[in-house]
Write an enzyme that holds these catalytic residues in place. Sequence first.
Site, short mmCIF file in Angstrom:
data_model
loop_
_atom_site.label_atom_id
_atom_site.label_comp_id
_atom_site.label_asym_id
_atom_site.label_seq_id
_atom_site.Cartn_x
_atom_site.Cartn_y
_atom_site.Cartn_z
N ALA A 15 51.09 130.99 -54.60
CA ALA A 15 51.52 129.99 -55.04
C ALA A 15 51.81 128.99 -54.38
O ALA A 15 53.21 128.15 -54.49
CB ALA A 15 52.78 130.97 -55.26
N SER A 16 51.69 128.98 -53.20
CA SER A 16 52.21 128.04 -52.11
C SER A 16 50.98 126.28 -52.56
O SER A 16 51.44 125.07 -51.77
CB SER A 16 51.68 128.09 -50.71
OG SER A 16 50.30 127.85 -50.08
N ARG A 17 50.13 126.16 -53.18
CA ARG A 17 49.15 125.14 -53.21
C ARG A 17 48.30 125.49 -54.69
O ARG A 17 48.29 126.58 -55.14
CB ARG A 17 48.34 125.37 -52.13
CG ARG A 17 48.80 124.88 -50.55
CD ARG A 17 47.57 124.38 -49.90
NE ARG A 17 47.40 125.76 -49.43
CZ ARG A 17 45.65 126.08 -49.10
NH1 ARG A 17 44.71 125.37 -50.05
NH2 ARG A 17 45.35 127.30 -48.91
N VAL A 64 47.10 139.04 -48.89
CA VAL A 64 47.12 140.20 -50.33
C VAL A 64 46.13 140.94 -49.55
O VAL A 64 45.92 141.90 -50.46
CB VAL A 64 46.96 139.79 -51.39
CG1 VAL A 64 47.61 138.81 -51.69
CG2 VAL A 64 45.47 138.68 -51.51
N ASN A 90 46.38 135.60 -58.47
CA ASN A 90 45.77 134.59 -58.53
C ASN A 90 45.23 134.29 -56.81
O ASN A 90 43.98 133.41 -56.54
CB ASN A 90 47.10 133.29 -58.65
CG ASN A 90 46.18 131.43 -58.54
OD1 ASN A 90 45.32 131.19 -58.76
ND2 ASN A 90 46.51 130.99 -56.88
N TYR A 159 32.25 135.64 -53.88
CA TYR A 159 33.05 134.95 -54.68
C TYR A 159 32.90 135.77 -56.08
O TYR A 159 33.16 135.70 -56.66
CB TYR A 159 32.99 133.49 -54.45
CG TYR A 159 33.93 133.04 -55.92
CD1 TYR A 159 35.10 132.81 -55.30
CD2 TYR A 159 33.56 131.82 -56.75
CE1 TYR A 159 35.72 132.64 -55.59
CE2 TYR A 159 34.59 131.77 -57.04
CZ TYR A 159 35.86 131.39 -56.75
OH TYR A 159 36.62 130.82 -57.57
N LYS A 163 34.24 138.10 -58.80
CA LYS A 163 35.11 138.37 -59.90
C LYS A 163 34.77 138.61 -60.79
O LYS A 163 35.73 139.19 -61.73
CB LYS A 163 35.17 136.15 -59.83
CG LYS A 163 35.74 135.41 -59.04
CD LYS A 163 37.76 135.71 -59.03
CE LYS A 163 38.44 134.32 -58.06
NZ LYS A 163 39.72 134.09 -58.16
P1 NAP Z 1 43.65 127.16 -53.02
O1 NAP Z 1 44.12 124.97 -53.73
O2 NAP Z 1 42.27 127.05 -52.37
O3 NAP Z 1 44.71 127.95 -52.85
C1 NAP Z 1 44.78 129.24 -52.75
C2 NAP Z 1 46.18 129.49 -52.22
O4 NAP Z 1 46.09 131.38 -52.03
C3 NAP Z 1 46.99 128.52 -51.21
O5 NAP Z 1 48.39 130.01 -51.67
C4 NAP Z 1 46.99 130.31 -50.48
O6 NAP Z 1 47.93 130.48 -49.46
C5 NAP Z 1 46.51 131.95 -50.87
N1 NAP Z 1 45.31 132.35 -50.24
C6 NAP Z 1 44.44 132.65 -50.14
N2 NAP Z 1 43.95 133.52 -49.61
C7 NAP Z 1 45.67 134.07 -49.36
C8 NAP Z 1 45.55 135.68 -48.71
N3 NAP Z 1 44.45 136.57 -48.01
N4 NAP Z 1 47.06 136.45 -49.45
C9 NAP Z 1 47.70 135.51 -49.63
N5 NAP Z 1 47.78 134.07 -49.90
C10 NAP Z 1 45.88 133.95 -49.89
O7 NAP Z 1 43.11 127.58 -54.55
P2 NAP Z 1 43.13 127.06 -55.60
O8 NAP Z 1 41.90 126.62 -56.50
O9 NAP Z 1 44.59 127.39 -56.48
O10 NAP Z 1 42.35 128.71 -56.87
C11 NAP Z 1 42.98 129.61 -56.97
C12 NAP Z 1 42.75 130.72 -57.75
O11 NAP Z 1 41.69 130.72 -58.91
C13 NAP Z 1 41.91 131.83 -56.68
O12 NAP Z 1 41.24 132.96 -57.38
C14 NAP Z 1 40.56 131.29 -57.05
O13 NAP Z 1 39.26 132.00 -56.90
C15 NAP Z 1 40.11 130.69 -58.06
N6 NAP Z 1 39.23 129.85 -59.25
C16 NAP Z 1 39.66 128.08 -58.75
C17 NAP Z 1 38.71 127.30 -59.15
C18 NAP Z 1 38.75 125.94 -58.28
O14 NAP Z 1 37.80 125.45 -58.70
N7 NAP Z 1 39.65 125.33 -57.66
C19 NAP Z 1 37.84 128.22 -60.32
C20 NAP Z 1 38.30 129.25 -61.01
C21 NAP Z 1 38.70 130.31 -59.71
P3 NAP Z 1 48.38 129.56 -48.14
O15 NAP Z 1 48.69 128.00 -48.33
O16 NAP Z 1 49.50 129.87 -46.98
O17 NAP Z 1 46.90 129.68 -47.38
#
Ligand code: NAP
Length: 254
Positions: A15-17, A64, A90, A159, A163
């Site tokens: 939830a940081s980003r 996680v 998430n 990936y 999922k």
């Molecule tokens: P993001 O902007 O890269 O942010 C990832 C977040 O997950 C950050 O808060 C990060 O923490 C945290 N994180 C990563 N690995 C972690 C771990 N091992 N333990 C705890 N926290 C962890 O990602 P996003 O695009 O928001 O994606 C969020 C979710 O949506 C993911 O599951 C992704 O697969 C899914 N999703 C994304 C998209 C897309 O197009 N963006 C599409 C479909 C699905 P830090 O800030 O501390 O690194």
Amino acid sequence: MKLDFTGKVVLVTGASRGIGREIALQFAGSGARVAINYRGNRQAAEQTRADLAGDGHMLLQSDVSDPAAVESMTQAAIREMGQIDILVNNAGIAIEHPIADIGFEGWHEAWQATLATNLVGPANLSYCVARQMMERGGGRIVNVSSRGAFRGEPDFPAYGASKAGLNAMSQSLAKALAPHNVFVFVVAPGFVETDMTAEILAGPMGDSVRNQSPLGRVAVPEDIARTVLFLASDGSEFLTGCIVDINGASYLRT
Ligand code: NAP
């Protein structure tokens, strides 16, 4: 329809980003107290907390993919917040590892890291949190999956598999947990504007990605968060086990 989560505690991983941050913002804006999990980016996590409406929120640094860390994070959240009513799995990673170009070591490492974070992490969190929900008489789990589970991910095969596994796990847990008043939902976004996709959306492929949808754009985190809150709200119980596509009709399945 304004959703009200007053009195509820929500644990959002990652939830940081990005999407997780927006989910945290919307829950807090609807009255919930939020436990904000992050992996390493403390500054971004603190910014999320500072931006949340209301008070009583907490930060939880934890990877996680580490089972022991997941167990202690869950205990810490329950100790400080008293309960967890809603879990949003998430946090996720996407590592490029095209089979034609990568060595075996890199291939194997990509699979290990991706499955540990995107599938085994949510499984362990679901275990730890659902046990407490069962004891308390109920709860909700929303898992953030991806269109890639259905469409194929040629350069990110782990990936897509992670999922697809998350979808299957969610449906199994929906059946196992419904008798305990715990309901499990999945959202499956297509491309979303976050750090994860910033490079591709800004590059030469950006327009073709946006044009995958007849809306001519990719999702913004608000599109995903709204659906997560709806699924976590009272009255959505009979949707348990569902997988909601949020991809602007870029990939339609029947
Ligand atoms: P993001 O902007 O890269 O942010 C990832 C977040 O997950 C950050 O808060 C990060 O923490 C945290 N994180 C990563 N690995 C972690 C771990 N091992 N333990 C705890 N926290 C962890 O990602 P996003 O695009 O928001 O994606 C969020 C979710 O949506 C993911 O599951 C992704 O697969 C899914 N999703 C994304 C998209 C897309 O197009 N963006 C599409 C479909 C699905 P830090 O800030 O501390 O690194």
